[in-house]
Design an enzyme around this catalytic site. Structure first.
Site, PDB file in Angstrom:
ATOM      1  CE  LYS A   3     -10.289 -42.243  10.354  1.00 28.77           C
ATOM      2  NZ  LYS A   3      -9.251 -41.470   9.463  1.00 28.77           N
ATOM      3  CD  GLU A  41     -16.356 -39.859  16.693  1.00 26.86           C
ATOM      4  OE1 GLU A  41     -17.208 -40.721  17.081  1.00 26.86           O
ATOM      5  OE2 GLU A  41     -15.385 -39.870  16.310  1.00 26.86           O
ATOM      6  CB  SER A  65      -2.551 -44.190   7.308  1.00 25.40           C
ATOM      7  OG  SER A  65      -2.556 -42.729   6.812  1.00 25.40           O
TER       8      SER A  65
HETATM    9  C1  PLP Z   1      -8.315 -40.776   9.629  1.00 27.12           C
HETATM   10  C2  PLP Z   1      -6.958 -40.973   9.284  1.00 27.12           C
HETATM   11  C3  PLP Z   1      -5.840 -40.827   9.957  1.00 27.12           C
HETATM   12  C4  PLP Z   1      -5.564 -40.506  11.180  1.00 27.12           C
HETATM   13  O1  PLP Z   1      -6.246 -41.446  12.304  1.00 27.12           O
HETATM   14  P1  PLP Z   1      -5.502 -42.283  13.131  1.00 27.12           P
HETATM   15  O2  PLP Z   1      -6.451 -42.873  14.068  1.00 27.12           O
HETATM   16  O3  PLP Z   1      -4.402 -41.324  13.752  1.00 27.12           O
HETATM   17  O4  PLP Z   1      -4.848 -43.168  12.371  1.00 27.12           O
HETATM   18  C5  PLP Z   1      -4.678 -41.139   9.106  1.00 27.12           C
HETATM   19  N1  PLP Z   1      -4.352 -41.343   7.840  1.00 27.12           N
HETATM   20  C6  PLP Z   1      -5.540 -41.528   7.261  1.00 27.12           C
HETATM   21  C7  PLP Z   1      -5.608 -41.638   5.724  1.00 27.12           C
HETATM   22  C8  PLP Z   1      -6.883 -41.241   7.920  1.00 27.12           C
HETATM   23  O5  PLP Z   1      -7.899 -41.260   6.920  1.00 27.12           O
END
Ligand code: PLP
Length: 393
Positions: A89, A111, A377
């Site tokens: 992020k 938000e 992610s």
């Molecule tokens: C917020 C988040 C997501 C989901 O958000 P995307 O916009 O779909 O990438 C996925 N993995 C993690 C670790 C997150 O914090």
């Protein structure tokens, strides 16, 4: 086939900017300036310098030997979990705050649902020295206390949203209202590839550093920049958009988007948007959306807060509709098993969101020479409570 946004803000049948008249000047200012700003040499230098020295990029592309053995193929993990603040992020919030600075803004609003985007936004506001206000549903504030305190330590003001169910959708409404009332000095940092054009495209471009790096790293490690598969979980879809972006036109690269099936697609408690959704308008763009017969948004459910979103970004609705990406889903149970499995096989405790992408590997039969990249992610530190409650480890 064109997979990128057109000049009217559409990906095929999806996208656009469905906004109240009062928001038009803000969005228009951004639309008129974002491409010019992000292509300036000075911007690129500052952005890449912060990604390197502040975020810790490039994030490693790690060959996961024991996971590969399990699936009889070659699996690489793109380690977004090692980024500062624990997920991808931050790539987007850094990009957006540098845009805000160049637009002459002094204040940032955002938000947040579970608080991850709020923390990434509060972090970059502290970094640049801008006033930060984060709207968060009152219910979410109670469920996610540590992230509320993180934001406060970083200097942000966290404002509870008291309308509706007091969760993410209501926080988004409050943030929009704030923006309407403060159009000249405030930038609104949206946290995924959602919202009115140009947000989905701008966020996808900031996150595209993920696939830019994957290409370079595969070239170094395999002598070929193209994987056979790229897997990523999809909440709004920003980490997936970033992991897919530089492979969209390379049709031989299979793109796999993994949604959260929650307790099962037909259980009534799910967030599997492409399986359950119909076209509709949410947060300023036309996209697939889980809704009732008469178009009311249905509250989604997933064990992972980051995937608990009733829509997907318009780029993903398009990739689904034209078949460029394959959309699959993993249930809570499958994701938790996969998260614990990865911990024991590789010594990496993934975010529960990312564990959905790992779980989906089971649904595929790979060749032994295939190169499979899974975008990891985020890290699992924030999900310790969820793992403990799950218990089966
Ligand atoms: C917020 C988040 C997501 C989901 O958000 P995307 O916009 O779909 O990438 C996925 N993995 C993690 C670790 C997150 O914090």
């Amino acid at each position: 086939m064109n997979y990128k946004v057109n000049d009217r803000g559409y990906y095929g049948n999806f996208g656009g900017a469905y906004i109240p008249e009062m928001l038009y000047p803000n969005v228009e200012e951004l639309r008129n300036n974002y491409l010019k700003i992000i292509s300036e040499e000075g911007f690129k230098k500052e952005f890449y310098d912060l990604l390197k020295n502040y975020v810790g990029r490039p994030s490693p592309l790690y060959f996961a030997g024991r996971l590969s053995q399990k699936h009889s193929t070659k699996i690489y993990l793109k380690r977004e979990d090692l980024c500062h603040t624990g997920s991808h992020k931050i790539n987007n919030t850094i990009g957006q705050i540098l845009v805000a600075k160049r637009l002459g803004k002094q204040k940032i609003i955002a938000e947040t649902g579970a608080g991850q985007h709020g923390v990434a936004t509060a972090t970059v506001c502290a970094l640049i020295g801008m006033e930060c206000t984060v709207y968060m549903g009152k219910v979410d504030m109670e469920r996610q206390k540590p992230n509320v305190e993180r934001m406060r330590i970083l200097g942000a003001k966290v404002v509870p949203a008291l309308s509706g169910n007091m969760t993410l959708k209501d926080a988004t409404n409050e943030a929009m209202r704030h923006w309407i009332n403060n159009p000249t000095d405030t930038h609104y940092i949206i946290g995924s590839v959602v919202g009115p054009h140009p947000y989905p495209d701008m966020v996808a471009r900031f996150q595209s550093v993920i696939s830019e790096e994957i290409k370079k790293q595969l070239e170094e490690q395999e002598g070929n920049p193209y994987p056979d598969y790229v897997f990523a979980c999809v909440g709004g879809g920003s980490n997936a958009a970033g992991a897919f972006f530089n492979f969209l036109d390379d049709e031989h690269v299979n793109l796999v988007a993994v949604e959260a099936a929650g307790k099962g697609i037909n259980s009534g408690e799910s967030a599997a948007t492409t399986a359950l959704g119909k076209p509709g308008v949410l947060h300023g763009s036309k996209t697939l959306l889980i809704q009732t017969e008469d178009g009311q948004v249905i509250e989604p459910y997933s064990i992972s807060a980051g995937l608990d979103y009733p829509g997907i970004g318009p780029i993903h609705s398009h990739l689904f509709e034209v078949g460029r990406a394959k959309f699959v889903s993993a249930t809570d149970d499958e994701a938790m098993d996969a998260g614990i499995g990865l911990s024991k096989l590789e010594g990496i405790i993934p975010a529960v969101e990312s564990a959905h992408a790992i779980a989906a590997l089971d649904q595929f039969q790979f060749d032994k020479d295939d190169i499979v990249v899974v975008n990891l992610s985020g890290r699992g530190d924030k999900d310790l409570e969820t793992y403990i409650r799950w218990g089966k480890y």
